[in-house]
Design a protein around this motif. Structure first.
Motif, PDB file in Angstrom:
ATOM      1  N   LEU A   8      -8.906  -5.280  14.192  1.00 41.76           N
ATOM      2  CA  LEU A   8      -9.567  -4.223  13.432  1.00 41.76           C
ATOM      3  C   LEU A   8     -11.079  -4.443  13.430  1.00 41.76           C
ATOM      4  CD1 LEU A   8      -7.060  -3.914  10.467  1.00 41.76           C
ATOM      5  CD2 LEU A   8      -7.624  -2.081  12.086  1.00 41.76           C
ATOM      6  N   ALA A   9     -11.510  -5.678  13.227  1.00 43.43           N
ATOM      7  CA  ALA A   9     -12.940  -6.000  13.225  1.00 43.43           C
ATOM      8  C   ALA A   9     -13.567  -5.654  14.571  1.00 43.43           C
ATOM      9  CB  ALA A   9     -13.156  -7.470  12.876  1.00 43.43           C
ATOM     10  N   ASP A  10     -12.835  -5.915  15.664  1.00 42.18           N
ATOM     11  CA  ASP A  10     -13.326  -5.552  16.994  1.00 42.18           C
ATOM     12  C   ASP A  10     -13.546  -4.042  17.108  1.00 42.18           C
ATOM     13  OD1 ASP A  10     -13.209  -8.208  17.764  1.00 42.18           O
ATOM     14  OD2 ASP A  10     -11.328  -7.981  18.905  1.00 42.18           O
ATOM     15  N   LEU A  11     -12.777  -3.277  16.326  1.00 45.35           N
ATOM     16  CA  LEU A  11     -12.905  -1.822  16.316  1.00 45.35           C
ATOM     17  C   LEU A  11     -13.929  -1.353  15.277  1.00 45.35           C
ATOM     18  CD1 LEU A  11      -9.087  -0.924  16.522  1.00 45.35           C
ATOM     19  CD2 LEU A  11     -10.780  -0.740  18.368  1.00 45.35           C
ATOM     20  N   GLY A  12     -14.577  -2.308  14.618  1.00 47.70           N
ATOM     21  CA  GLY A  12     -15.571  -1.974  13.612  1.00 47.70           C
ATOM     22  C   GLY A  12     -14.996  -1.633  12.249  1.00 47.70           C
ATOM     23  N   ILE A  13     -13.768  -2.088  11.986  1.00 51.11           N
ATOM     24  CA  ILE A  13     -13.078  -1.747  10.739  1.00 51.11           C
ATOM     25  C   ILE A  13     -12.848  -2.989   9.899  1.00 51.11           C
ATOM     26  CG2 ILE A  13     -10.935  -0.835   9.740  1.00 51.11           C
ATOM     27  CD1 ILE A  13     -10.661   0.820  12.375  1.00 51.11           C
ATOM     28  N   THR A  14     -13.274  -2.932   8.665  1.00 52.62           N
ATOM     29  CA  THR A  14     -12.953  -3.946   7.667  1.00 52.62           C
ATOM     30  C   THR A  14     -12.076  -3.261   6.626  1.00 52.62           C
ATOM     31  OG1 THR A  14     -15.068  -5.052   7.997  1.00 52.62           O
ATOM     32  CG2 THR A  14     -13.892  -5.537   5.949  1.00 52.62           C
ATOM     33  N   LEU A  15     -10.921  -3.825   6.362  1.00 50.75           N
ATOM     34  CA  LEU A  15     -10.033  -3.196   5.396  1.00 50.75           C
ATOM     35  C   LEU A  15     -10.630  -3.265   3.993  1.00 50.75           C
ATOM     36  CD1 LEU A  15      -6.456  -4.360   6.476  1.00 50.75           C
ATOM     37  CD2 LEU A  15      -7.578  -2.167   6.897  1.00 50.75           C
ATOM     38  N   PRO A  16     -10.594  -2.139   3.281  1.00 52.78           N
ATOM     39  CA  PRO A  16     -11.059  -2.141   1.893  1.00 52.78           C
ATOM     40  C   PRO A  16      -9.982  -2.737   0.989  1.00 52.78           C
ATOM     41  CG  PRO A  16     -10.173   0.001   2.451  1.00 52.78           C
ATOM     42  CD  PRO A  16     -10.129  -0.843   3.724  1.00 52.78           C
ATOM     43  N   GLU A  17     -10.308  -2.904  -0.277  1.00 52.94           N
ATOM     44  CA  GLU A  17      -9.267  -3.230  -1.251  1.00 52.94           C
ATOM     45  C   GLU A  17      -8.287  -2.072  -1.257  1.00 52.94           C
ATOM     46  OE1 GLU A  17      -8.798  -6.053  -3.135  1.00 52.94           O
ATOM     47  OE2 GLU A  17     -10.393  -6.844  -1.868  1.00 52.94           O
ATOM     48  N   ALA A  18      -7.018  -2.364  -1.496  1.00 55.24           N
ATOM     49  CA  ALA A  18      -6.005  -1.311  -1.524  1.00 55.24           C
ATOM     50  C   ALA A  18      -6.337  -0.314  -2.628  1.00 55.24           C
ATOM     51  CB  ALA A  18      -4.627  -1.916  -1.745  1.00 55.24           C
ATOM     52  N   PRO A  19      -6.365   0.981  -2.306  1.00 52.97           N
ATOM     53  CA  PRO A  19      -6.688   1.993  -3.314  1.00 52.97           C
ATOM     54  C   PRO A  19      -5.668   2.012  -4.458  1.00 52.97           C
ATOM     55  CG  PRO A  19      -6.798   2.926  -1.101  1.00 52.97           C
ATOM     56  CD  PRO A  19      -6.187   1.562  -0.974  1.00 52.97           C
ATOM     57  N   ALA A  20      -6.155   2.245  -5.658  1.00 55.95           N
ATOM     58  CA  ALA A  20      -5.276   2.362  -6.828  1.00 55.95           C
ATOM     59  C   ALA A  20      -4.592   3.725  -6.807  1.00 55.95           C
ATOM     60  CB  ALA A  20      -6.100   2.209  -8.104  1.00 55.95           C
ATOM     61  N   PRO A  21      -3.391   3.811  -7.385  1.00 57.84           N
ATOM     62  CA  PRO A  21      -2.707   5.110  -7.453  1.00 57.84           C
ATOM     63  C   PRO A  21      -3.505   6.117  -8.284  1.00 57.84           C
ATOM     64  CG  PRO A  21      -1.246   3.315  -8.127  1.00 57.84           C
ATOM     65  CD  PRO A  21      -2.609   2.736  -7.967  1.00 57.84           C
ATOM     66  N   ALA A  22      -3.357   7.388  -7.938  1.00 61.10           N
ATOM     67  CA  ALA A  22      -4.074   8.453  -8.636  1.00 61.10           C
ATOM     68  C   ALA A  22      -3.244   9.074  -9.759  1.00 61.10           C
ATOM     69  CB  ALA A  22      -4.488   9.532  -7.644  1.00 61.10           C
ATOM     70  N   ALA A  23      -1.999   8.646  -9.896  1.00 59.86           N
ATOM     71  CA  ALA A  23      -1.114   9.225 -10.921  1.00 59.86           C
ATOM     72  C   ALA A  23      -0.059   8.177 -11.297  1.00 59.86           C
ATOM     73  CB  ALA A  23      -0.471  10.513 -10.405  1.00 59.86           C
ATOM     74  N   ASN A  24       1.064   8.632 -11.825  1.00 63.78           N
ATOM     75  CA  ASN A  24       2.104   7.732 -12.330  1.00 63.78           C
ATOM     76  C   ASN A  24       3.078   7.315 -11.223  1.00 63.78           C
ATOM     77  OD1 ASN A  24       3.741   6.258 -13.980  1.00 63.78           O
ATOM     78  ND2 ASN A  24       4.765   8.030 -14.898  1.00 63.78           N
ATOM     79  N   TYR A  25       2.645   6.407 -10.373  1.00 61.36           N
ATOM     80  CA  TYR A  25       3.484   5.846  -9.313  1.00 61.36           C
ATOM     81  C   TYR A  25       2.876   4.523  -8.888  1.00 61.36           C
ATOM     82  CZ  TYR A  25      -0.143   7.717  -6.216  1.00 61.36           C
ATOM     83  OH  TYR A  25      -1.337   7.994  -5.605  1.00 61.36           O
ATOM     84  N   VAL A  26       3.608   3.761  -8.103  1.00 62.60           N
ATOM     85  CA  VAL A  26       3.081   2.507  -7.572  1.00 62.60           C
ATOM     86  C   VAL A  26       2.618   2.750  -6.135  1.00 62.60           C
ATOM     87  CG1 VAL A  26       4.443   1.031  -9.097  1.00 62.60           C
ATOM     88  CG2 VAL A  26       5.382   1.709  -6.874  1.00 62.60           C
ATOM     89  N   PRO A  27       1.647   1.964  -5.654  1.00 61.95           N
ATOM     90  CA  PRO A  27       1.116   2.203  -4.312  1.00 61.95           C
ATOM     91  C   PRO A  27       2.089   1.850  -3.187  1.00 61.95           C
ATOM     92  CG  PRO A  27       0.016   0.332  -5.329  1.00 61.95           C
ATOM     93  CD  PRO A  27       0.903   0.943  -6.368  1.00 61.95           C
ATOM     94  N   TYR A  28       2.999   0.931  -3.469  1.00 63.95           N
ATOM     95  CA  TYR A  28       4.004   0.564  -2.462  1.00 63.95           C
ATOM     96  C   TYR A  28       5.196  -0.058  -3.167  1.00 63.95           C
ATOM     97  CZ  TYR A  28       1.930  -4.047  -3.133  1.00 63.95           C
ATOM     98  OH  TYR A  28       1.449  -5.209  -3.694  1.00 63.95           O
ATOM     99  N   VAL A  29       6.329  -0.043  -2.448  1.00 62.20           N
ATOM    100  CA  VAL A  29       7.548  -0.698  -2.915  1.00 62.20           C
ATOM    101  C   VAL A  29       8.088  -1.511  -1.742  1.00 62.20           C
ATOM    102  CG1 VAL A  29       9.928  -0.335  -3.687  1.00 62.20           C
ATOM    103  CG2 VAL A  29       8.098   1.127  -4.575  1.00 62.20           C
ATOM    104  N   VAL A  30       8.412  -2.769  -1.999  1.00 65.41           N
ATOM    105  CA  VAL A  30       9.004  -3.633  -0.976  1.00 65.41           C
ATOM    106  C   VAL A  30      10.495  -3.707  -1.233  1.00 65.41           C
ATOM    107  CG1 VAL A  30       9.030  -5.949   0.039  1.00 65.41           C
ATOM    108  CG2 VAL A  30       6.874  -4.982  -0.817  1.00 65.41           C
TER     109      VAL A  30
END
Length: 153
Positions: A8-30
């Motif tokens: 990703l860095a080679d492509l000029g991309i640095t991952l941001p902090e994971a965005p917080a949810p905008a409503a009543n849900y979780v960002p991911y489920v494992v």
């Protein structure tokens, strides 16, 4: 940084902090070795990427918006993996929603912005099944929202 983040860095991309949810849900489920990531909206340095494909946004700008969704998806996967993106095994499935006019029919080209990034950054692990559909409106007026399923180890 691990292999995927170096690419990703080679492509000029640095991952941001994971965005917080905008409503009543979780960002991911494992569940087992799968991570189900909630829809990530198009966002840039100045906030949400607003627009409607077929009206005030062209395919190239839509693909850039989809690329931003892919970056947010990877940030969520990294968070789900305790900060180690190299635990990612496979991008399994994406569902891309494109804020578009009724006569716009190039949703697949828009969502290619995300698919192309996954291919460039992750190689074979980034090849995935996909749906690209039209939506008459998306949250906050964003151009694109994408959710995904990822396999991890």
């Amino acid at each position: 940084m691990g292999t995927f983040e170096n690419k990703l860095a080679d492509l000029g991309i640095t991952l941001p902090e994971a965005p917080a949810p905008a409503a009543n849900y979780v960002p991911y489920v494992v569940v087992g070795d799968l991570v189900f990531v909630s829809g990530q909206i198009a966002s840039g340095p100045n906030g949400p990427i607003i627009g409607k494909l077929g009206a005030d946004m062209d395919v190239a700008a839509g693909a850039d918006a989809a690329r931003s969704c892919a970056i947010a998806l990877l940030a969520q996967v990294k968070a789900a993996c305790g900060g180690d993106l190299d635990r990612l095994v496979k991008v399994v499935k994406l569902t891309g929603f494109v804020n578009s006019t009724p006569d716009f029919g190039e949703q697949p080209k828009v969502i290619n912005g995300a698919s192309d990034l996954f291919g460039e950054a992750l190689g074979e692990a980034g090849q995935h099944a996909r749906a690209a559909v039209s939506a008459p409106a998306l949250p906050f007026g964003v151009a694109v929202e994408i959710d995904g399923v990822f396999q991890i180890k």
